[in-house]
Design a protein around this motif. Structure first.
Motif, PDB file in Angstrom:
ATOM      1  N   ASP A 137       1.141  -1.484  -0.006  1.00  0.00           N
ATOM      2  CA  ASP A 137      -0.193  -0.349  -0.126  1.00  0.00           C
ATOM      3  C   ASP A 137       0.939   1.614  -0.115  1.00  0.00           C
ATOM      4  O   ASP A 137       1.299   1.776   1.057  1.00  0.00           O
ATOM      5  N   GLN A 138       1.394   1.097  -1.331  1.00  0.00           N
ATOM      6  CA  GLN A 138       2.451   3.053  -1.582  1.00  0.00           C
ATOM      7  C   GLN A 138       1.331   4.188  -0.834  1.00  0.00           C
ATOM      8  O   GLN A 138       2.091   5.255  -1.030  1.00  0.00           O
ATOM      9  N   LYS A 139       0.517   4.486  -0.944  1.00  0.00           N
ATOM     10  CA  LYS A 139      -0.271   5.772  -0.634  1.00  0.00           C
ATOM     11  C   LYS A 139      -0.266   5.894   0.964  1.00  0.00           C
ATOM     12  O   LYS A 139      -1.335   6.440   1.343  1.00  0.00           O
ATOM     13  N   VAL A 140      -0.412   4.650   1.556  1.00  0.00           N
ATOM     14  CA  VAL A 140       0.162   5.254   3.379  1.00  0.00           C
ATOM     15  C   VAL A 140       1.754   4.647   3.448  1.00  0.00           C
ATOM     16  O   VAL A 140       2.225   4.073   3.151  1.00  0.00           O
ATOM     17  N   SER A 141       1.706   5.581   4.968  1.00  0.00           N
ATOM     18  CA  SER A 141       3.444   5.007   5.173  1.00  0.00           C
ATOM     19  C   SER A 141       3.394   5.023   6.721  1.00  0.00           C
ATOM     20  O   SER A 141       2.479   6.118   7.309  1.00  0.00           O
ATOM     21  N   VAL A 142       4.696   4.575   7.110  1.00  0.00           N
ATOM     22  CA  VAL A 142       4.350   4.427   8.959  1.00  0.00           C
ATOM     23  C   VAL A 142       6.248   5.031   8.999  1.00  0.00           C
ATOM     24  O   VAL A 142       6.965   4.152   8.794  1.00  0.00           O
ATOM     25  N   ALA A 143       6.311   5.886  10.201  1.00  0.00           N
ATOM     26  CA  ALA A 143       7.566   6.039  11.087  1.00  0.00           C
ATOM     27  C   ALA A 143       7.093   5.482  12.174  1.00  0.00           C
ATOM     28  O   ALA A 143       6.723   6.185  12.141  1.00  0.00           O
ATOM     29  N   VAL A 144       8.282   4.779  12.284  1.00  0.00           N
ATOM     30  CA  VAL A 144       8.410   4.836  13.934  1.00  0.00           C
ATOM     31  C   VAL A 144       9.545   5.344  14.898  1.00  0.00           C
ATOM     32  O   VAL A 144      10.797   5.998  14.590  1.00  0.00           O
ATOM     33  N   GLU A 145       9.750   5.873  15.904  1.00  0.00           N
ATOM     34  CA  GLU A 145      10.059   6.153  17.223  1.00  0.00           C
ATOM     35  C   GLU A 145       9.807   5.597  18.551  1.00  0.00           C
ATOM     36  O   GLU A 145       9.088   5.519  18.640  1.00  0.00           O
ATOM     37  N   ALA A 146      11.406   4.860  17.804  1.00  0.00           N
ATOM     38  CA  ALA A 146      11.219   4.555  19.814  1.00  0.00           C
ATOM     39  C   ALA A 146      11.843   4.713  20.835  1.00  0.00           C
ATOM     40  O   ALA A 146      13.149   6.086  20.475  1.00  0.00           O
ATOM     41  N   LYS A 147      11.508   4.588  21.902  1.00  0.00           N
ATOM     42  CA  LYS A 147      11.824   5.478  23.703  1.00  0.00           C
ATOM     43  C   LYS A 147      12.071   4.575  24.697  1.00  0.00           C
ATOM     44  O   LYS A 147      11.322   4.636  25.358  1.00  0.00           O
ATOM     45  N   PRO A 148      12.851   3.914  24.639  1.00  0.00           N
ATOM     46  CA  PRO A 148      13.027   3.240  26.013  1.00  0.00           C
ATOM     47  C   PRO A 148      13.355   3.856  27.467  1.00  0.00           C
ATOM     48  O   PRO A 148      13.641   5.186  27.861  1.00  0.00           O
TER      49      PRO A 148
END
Length: 647
Positions: free
Chosen positions: A432-443
């Motif tokens: 699904d190239q019309k949706v994007s997700v960015a992930v940021e991890a915070k321990p």
């Protein structure tokens, strides 16, 4: 069941060892049940004649499986025996003969192997006598000619060249017959790919029986077609693909396909295995008495059963009753505890070697279109998937799925694992190239409580691995986004709108409007109880514990302990640095002293003396600094011990 005849187009598969002609006399195949474990149960009908016996010809590579699984359904008799030729008929035939299978193909070798046999030679000379042997003699141009040494009745030994003019007849008719039989066996060995299995029964009268056995077969496959629709519905078709690799044509045969994961075993029952026995020495020159267990009365020998004609004495024990097998349910689909059986409608004509595909299921199912983002994937885009809810009432085998949209047509392929009835699976078919997700991890690490006892600090801490997802929806349509994270044993998963987890992943559900951006947060949490010795604890950790102490006195003492431990460690670091400098300077002074001893009186000697004096002054300074650092260590070490004692 309504019988319908179907003919299927053939497909090219690997050639089979077994021939259709060999299998034609085995009695017609009545039904087959093909298992996803790579086996097929064959049921065939056979006529029992006045001999109370039935014979079937099977490929050699199926003999072990047939000896393992063959059963006979006969309500008028019982199975008495199953007889077939051994695994190596050539070896068995020649084991008691004075010649080998290779000897039969060459007259000189055969005659040499049957020394002492009387033969009659005809041709240029006619001689009758006993074979003494055969030797090779040199001939012209480096060739050799076999010479037969023979002892005629006259007693005068002679030799005869074995060429095309000589004919040999073996006078011993019994040996000649054994050679003839052995030659037939050796001739058949090249095509030894099958065995005739003869099944002996008791009972009276001609009748028909069913014979069942289980042999290896290609596994059957499943392919699915799905056309997505509105309101979370889709039309699902399941098709089975299987081959007739039995070695014979199927005519008017009932076919059942069985799914599941059965345990399938094989064993070489047609091979011979010999037990190792302990060899004992022969005792000579001694008065040997019988062993105690040899003085016991011998057990009666069991009576021998006759296999000729499958007869037997009336006093022999009866064989066990034939195994009764449960019949196949007439329903098209039979959902059982661990497997599902698909009884195909009608009957089938399938040529040996053909591949066919037949429909199993054609139903409307619940199917939601979603986008799935799995944490740890290389792409920032989720995959488009169909969340299939198996409400068909039967467990779906694993297979390949082709997905169509009711408006756009083909939109992708997917693999689906086995889906038990009542469960859900996501079938991923595109990106699904019309949706994007960015992930940021915070321990995050939070101290919940601490307790000090006997110089030990007991801390309860909470660890949180927080993931923040920045989502951007499609610009032209709403989306339901599933975010999946791998499960962690011993951790608690916390999120806003929880989705249905899988066996391996936690899942949250996020509704995205067209063009919407959104942030969602998930966390894996774990509470740990940890114990540390205060005397060895890191100063920064001690100061962090002081911020969450149980009371003011404990917090104060922890801060004092943290300061004292920090100064103690600083002093220890300083002492280590001073000691390193001192050791390096002492080594340099030793080298200067050695040089001083090696040079004569003069200017160079004077320079070495001045250098030693400087080095000695520097060593004195370092010794003073080392003593000061040790004093600090002793002072703060005592302070640390005093604080710990007063907790």
């Amino acid at each position: 069941m309504v019988h319908r005849r179907r003919r299927m187009l053939s497909a090219i598969i690997l050639p089979l060892w077994a021939s259709t002609a060999m299998a034609a006399g085995n009695g017609p195949v009545k039904s087959v049940t093909i298992s996803s474990g790579g086996l097929v149960e064959v049921v065939r009908t056979a006529d029992i004649d006045e001999r109370n016996a039935v014979s079937i010809d099977v490929p050699l590579d199926q003999v072990d499986d047939i000896l393992k699984s063959l059963i006979v359904r006969d309500d008028k008799g019982q199975v008495k025996s199953i007889v077939l030729a051994g695994p190596n008929p050539v070896e068995e035939t020649f084991r008691t003969l004075p010649f080998t299978a290779d000897d039969i193909g060459a007259l000189p070798r055969l005659l040499d192997a049957i020394k002492g046999t009387k033969v009659r030679l005809t041709g240029a000379r006619e001689i009758e006598g006993v074979v003494l042997g055969v030797e090779q003699r040199p001939a012209a141009e480096g060739a050799t000619i076999p010479m037969l040494a023979i002892l005629p009745d006259s007693g005068a030994m002679t030799t005869v060249p074995l060429d095309s003019s000589v004919s040999v007849q073996i006078v011993d008719t019994a040996l000649a017959a054994r050679i003839s039989d052995a030659a037939l066996v050796a001739g058949r060995a090249a095509a030894d790919r099958a065995r005739t299995i003869e099944i002996g029964l008791d009972g009276q009268g001609s009748r028909q029986v069913d014979i069942s056995y289980v042999v290896a077969a290609p596994i059957w496959k499943t392919s699915y077609r799905m056309i997505t629709g509105d309101q979370g519905k889709a039309r699902l078709q399941a098709w089975a693909v299987f081959e007739n690799a039995s070695g014979e044509d199927w005519r008017d045969v009932a076919v059942t396909l069985s799914s599941g994961k059965p345990v399938t075993l094989r064993q070489r029952l047609h091979q011979r295995y010999w037990a190792d026995r302990t060899e004992v020495p022969v005792e000579a020159g001694r008065d040997s008495r019988p062993m105690a267990d040899m003085e016991m009365a011998a057990a009666p020998r069991p009576s021998r059963r006759s296999v000729a004609g499958f007869g037997g004495a009336a006093a022999e024990p009866q064989a066990e009753a034939p195994i009764e097998m449960a019949g196949v349910d007439a329903a098209a689909i039979d959902e059982q505890a661990v497997i599902a059986n698909f009884a195909l409608p009608g009957s089938y004509d399938v040529k040996n070697g053909d591949t066919i595909s037949v429909p199993l299921i054609d139903k409307e199912v619940k199917a939601e279109m979603v986008s799935v983002f799995r944490v740890g994937s290389d792409s920032e885009h989720p995959t488009a998937a169909v969340m299939l809810d198996n409400d068909t009432g039967v467990s779906l085998p694993r297979g390949i799925l082709t997905v169509y949209d009711d408006r756009s047509g083909y939109i992708g392929d997917a693999q689906i694992s086995a889906v038990p009835t009542g469960e859900k699976r996501a079938a991923h078919f595109a990106t699904d190239q019309k949706v994007s997700v960015a992930v940021e991890a915070k321990p995050q690490h939070t101290i919940l409580s601490i307790k000090v006892n006997d110089g030990m600090i007991h801390a309860r801490t909470q660890i949180r691995d927080v993931s923040t997802f920045k989502l951007r929806g499609a610009g032209d349509a709403d989306r339901t986004l599933m975010i999946e994270q791998s499960k962690r044993p011993g951790w608690t998963f916390a999120a806003g709108d929880m989705g249905e987890p899988t066996t391996t992943h936690e899942r949250i559900r996020v509704a995205l409007k067209a063009g919407e951006t959104k942030e969602v947060e998930t966390a894996f949490e774990q509470t740990r109880d940890e114990t540390f010795a205060l005397a060895d604890a890191d100063p920064q950790m001690i100061l962090s514990w002081a911020d969450t102490g149980a009371d003011d006195e404990t917090r104060t003492k922890l801060k004092e302990l943290g300061d004292a431990r920090q100064k103690l460690l600083q002093a220890q670091d300083a002492l280590e640095k001073i000691q390193r400098e001192y050791d390096q300077l002492a080594e340099a002074q030793d080298r200067t002293r050695d040089n001083l001893r090696a040079v004569p009186n003069g200017d160079l000697q004077a320079r070495y003396i001045q250098q030693m004096a400087r080095e000695e002054d520097e060593l004195a300074v370092l010794r003073k600094e080392r003593a000061d650092a040790q004093e600090i260590i002793d002072r703060f070490g005592g302070r640390v011990s005093e604080i710990i004692r007063t907790f």
